[in-house]
Motif scaffolding. Structure first.
Motif, PDB file in Angstrom:
ATOM      1  N   TYR A 120      -0.882   8.116  -9.312  1.00  0.00           N
ATOM      2  CA  TYR A 120      -0.489   6.880  -8.637  1.00  0.00           C
ATOM      3  C   TYR A 120       1.003   6.960  -8.338  1.00  0.00           C
ATOM      4  O   TYR A 120       1.810   7.122  -9.246  1.00  0.00           O
ATOM      5  CB  TYR A 120      -0.784   5.673  -9.526  1.00  0.00           C
ATOM      6  CG  TYR A 120      -0.424   4.330  -8.933  1.00  0.00           C
ATOM      7  CD1 TYR A 120      -0.784   3.992  -7.637  1.00  0.00           C
ATOM      8  CD2 TYR A 120       0.270   3.395  -9.684  1.00  0.00           C
ATOM      9  CE1 TYR A 120      -0.471   2.758  -7.109  1.00  0.00           C
ATOM     10  CE2 TYR A 120       0.591   2.142  -9.155  1.00  0.00           C
ATOM     11  CZ  TYR A 120       0.213   1.834  -7.863  1.00  0.00           C
ATOM     12  OH  TYR A 120       0.522   0.609  -7.336  1.00  0.00           O
ATOM     13  N   SER A 156      -2.851   5.984   1.194  1.00  0.00           N
ATOM     14  CA  SER A 156      -1.510   5.429   1.266  1.00  0.00           C
ATOM     15  C   SER A 156      -1.568   4.011   1.828  1.00  0.00           C
ATOM     16  O   SER A 156      -2.189   3.778   2.863  1.00  0.00           O
ATOM     17  CB  SER A 156      -0.650   6.330   2.165  1.00  0.00           C
ATOM     18  OG  SER A 156       0.682   5.911   2.183  1.00  0.00           O
ATOM     19  N   PHE A 157      -0.904   3.071   1.143  1.00  0.00           N
ATOM     20  CA  PHE A 157      -0.932   1.660   1.529  1.00  0.00           C
ATOM     21  C   PHE A 157       0.385   1.225   2.146  1.00  0.00           C
ATOM     22  O   PHE A 157       1.457   1.471   1.584  1.00  0.00           O
ATOM     23  CB  PHE A 157      -1.238   0.770   0.317  1.00  0.00           C
ATOM     24  CG  PHE A 157      -2.652   0.887  -0.119  1.00  0.00           C
ATOM     25  CD1 PHE A 157      -3.621   0.048   0.403  1.00  0.00           C
ATOM     26  CD2 PHE A 157      -3.030   1.856  -1.023  1.00  0.00           C
ATOM     27  CE1 PHE A 157      -4.943   0.188   0.034  1.00  0.00           C
ATOM     28  CE2 PHE A 157      -4.346   1.995  -1.401  1.00  0.00           C
ATOM     29  CZ  PHE A 157      -5.306   1.158  -0.870  1.00  0.00           C
ATOM     30  N   THR A 173       4.211   5.003  -6.456  1.00  0.00           N
ATOM     31  CA  THR A 173       4.580   3.681  -5.987  1.00  0.00           C
ATOM     32  C   THR A 173       6.094   3.524  -5.963  1.00  0.00           C
ATOM     33  O   THR A 173       6.803   4.262  -6.644  1.00  0.00           O
ATOM     34  CB  THR A 173       3.932   2.598  -6.869  1.00  0.00           C
ATOM     35  OG1 THR A 173       4.316   1.312  -6.405  1.00  0.00           O
ATOM     36  CG2 THR A 173       4.306   2.750  -8.320  1.00  0.00           C
ATOM     37  N   ASN A 200       1.225   3.720  -3.059  1.00  0.00           N
ATOM     38  CA  ASN A 200       1.440   2.321  -2.691  1.00  0.00           C
ATOM     39  C   ASN A 200       2.896   2.130  -2.291  1.00  0.00           C
ATOM     40  O   ASN A 200       3.760   1.972  -3.127  1.00  0.00           O
ATOM     41  CB  ASN A 200       1.082   1.384  -3.851  1.00  0.00           C
ATOM     42  CG  ASN A 200       1.283  -0.064  -3.488  1.00  0.00           C
ATOM     43  OD1 ASN A 200       1.574  -0.414  -2.349  1.00  0.00           O
ATOM     44  ND2 ASN A 200       1.136  -0.930  -4.462  1.00  0.00           N
ATOM     45  N   VAL A 214      -2.174  -3.411  -5.388  1.00  0.00           N
ATOM     46  CA  VAL A 214      -3.037  -2.656  -6.296  1.00  0.00           C
ATOM     47  C   VAL A 214      -3.128  -3.425  -7.615  1.00  0.00           C
ATOM     48  O   VAL A 214      -2.111  -3.859  -8.157  1.00  0.00           O
ATOM     49  CB  VAL A 214      -2.460  -1.243  -6.538  1.00  0.00           C
ATOM     50  CG1 VAL A 214      -3.254  -0.502  -7.591  1.00  0.00           C
ATOM     51  CG2 VAL A 214      -2.435  -0.453  -5.231  1.00  0.00           C
ATOM     52  N   SER A 233       3.718  -0.372  -0.213  1.00  0.00           N
ATOM     53  CA  SER A 233       3.789  -1.723   0.320  1.00  0.00           C
ATOM     54  C   SER A 233       4.472  -2.641  -0.661  1.00  0.00           C
ATOM     55  O   SER A 233       5.674  -2.647  -0.780  1.00  0.00           O
ATOM     56  CB  SER A 233       2.430  -2.293   0.694  1.00  0.00           C
ATOM     57  OG  SER A 233       1.359  -1.481   0.419  1.00  0.00           O
TER      58      SER A 233
END
Length: 168
Positions: free
Chosen positions: A112, A59-60, A114, A88, A95, A90
């Protein structure tokens, strides 16, 4: 694994621990305040490479700047565990989109998730393969791509929805 241990990243790390997950974190600029707020059970990674080779979920939570642009690229995606899930939360640009599509197509990355999946999908996939509305989750051309936009604001809602969508 949690990359970026600011206010949100620390909450994600602590929430994952509360759900029984083993957690590894990386942030070369973690503040003393955030370190005090984070559980001592979060294992510290010395590098992003170390984190991504040890985590099933990554996890970003980082700002977009030169140092974080395309931090997940084709070279680093080769290092992730098979069937990893990348989250993601952020910014777009953290990415490498083309590298992520290749990793999804190759089966290296399982899914993925996001905050901006629909815009991402519209840019990368043929228009005729997309629904006319913005989905909360999508499986397009065999790719597992989800959007966190419809999950609500609480961490429990995000984790619960990710678990429901990604690991039925």
């Amino acid at each position: 694994g949690v990359v970026g241990l600011g206010a949100v990243g620390v909450q994600v790390a602590n929430g994952a621990l509360a759900m029984g997950m083993n957690v590894i974190g990386f942030d070369p600029g973690i503040t003393v305040q955030r370190a005090w707020e984070m559980s001592s059970q979060v294992r510290q990674a010395a590098s992003i490479e170390e984190l991504i080779t040890h985590a099933d979920f990554i996890s970003f939570h980082v700002p977009l700047m030169d140092a974080t642009r395309n931090v997940i690229n084709s070279e680093r995606l080769k290092l992730v565990r098979d069937n990893a899930v990348i989250l993601n939360f952020s910014r777009q640009g953290v990415v490498d989109d083309a590298a992520m599509v290749a990793a999804l197509d190759a089966g290296k990355v399982y899914a993925y998730v996001t905050d901006f999946a629909y815009r991402w999908l519209r840019r990368l996939l043929p228009a005729q393969s997309l629904p006319a509305y913005e989905p909360a989750e999508a499986a397009v051309d065999g790719r597992r791509v989800g959007s966190a936009a419809g999950f609500g604001t609480g961490l429990a809602a995000v984790f619960g929805e990710c678990r429901r969508v990604l690991r039925p």
